[in-house]
Write an enzyme that holds these catalytic residues in place. Sequence first.
Site, short mmCIF file in Angstrom:
data_model
loop_
_atom_site.label_atom_id
_atom_site.label_comp_id
_atom_site.label_asym_id
_atom_site.label_seq_id
_atom_site.Cartn_x
_atom_site.Cartn_y
_atom_site.Cartn_z
N ASP A 113 52.19 51.96 37.49
CA ASP A 113 50.99 53.07 36.72
C ASP A 113 50.17 53.99 37.12
O ASP A 113 49.61 53.05 38.06
CB ASP A 113 50.14 52.28 35.18
CG ASP A 113 51.20 52.63 34.12
OD1 ASP A 113 52.19 53.33 33.94
OD2 ASP A 113 51.03 52.35 33.28
N ASP A 127 55.75 57.37 31.49
CA ASP A 127 55.01 57.77 29.61
C ASP A 127 55.18 59.62 28.97
O ASP A 127 55.47 59.74 27.59
CB ASP A 127 53.81 57.35 30.07
CG ASP A 127 53.18 56.66 30.23
OD1 ASP A 127 54.75 54.69 30.09
OD2 ASP A 127 52.61 55.41 30.89
#
EC number: 3.4.23.36
Length: 152
Positions: A113, A127
């Site tokens: 991330d 995401d």
Amino acid sequence: MAIIYVIIGIIWLVIDQVTKFWVQEGMSLGQSIPIIPNVFHLTYILNKGAAFGILANQRLFFLCIVIVLLAVLWYFRRYIVAGDAYTKLGTTLLVSGALGNAWDRYYLGAVVDFFDFRIWPIFNVADIGICIGVVLLAIHVWRSPQGGEHNG
């Protein structure tokens, strides 16, 4: 499903993996680069859980969720193929995002991330695809005659 949705899915998956590779190669784990100070940073983390880090270290569970998702979508494939653009694009982005994060979980044991808006959990391109996909599928359900209010 029309070939355009397959192409979109592949492109989304490639963008996800290329951006994650770029972050891994160009940043140190935990490093944060301010793009707009105190608003938007690129922050490299490895997330072993889901959103907000919940269910950390449940790699097998998350991989099984992706397998179940793919099985459910396979079961509903005729409905998806016959569906509107919301259904097709939503499914495409949902699958592409799920596969991108599953790839990370399988090969890295965690999800890369890096988008950090400081007021929200750090996230990635996969995401974004999952969230947009879910919203598009929700719009489809809301707009369909079977969704929304029940006449009774």
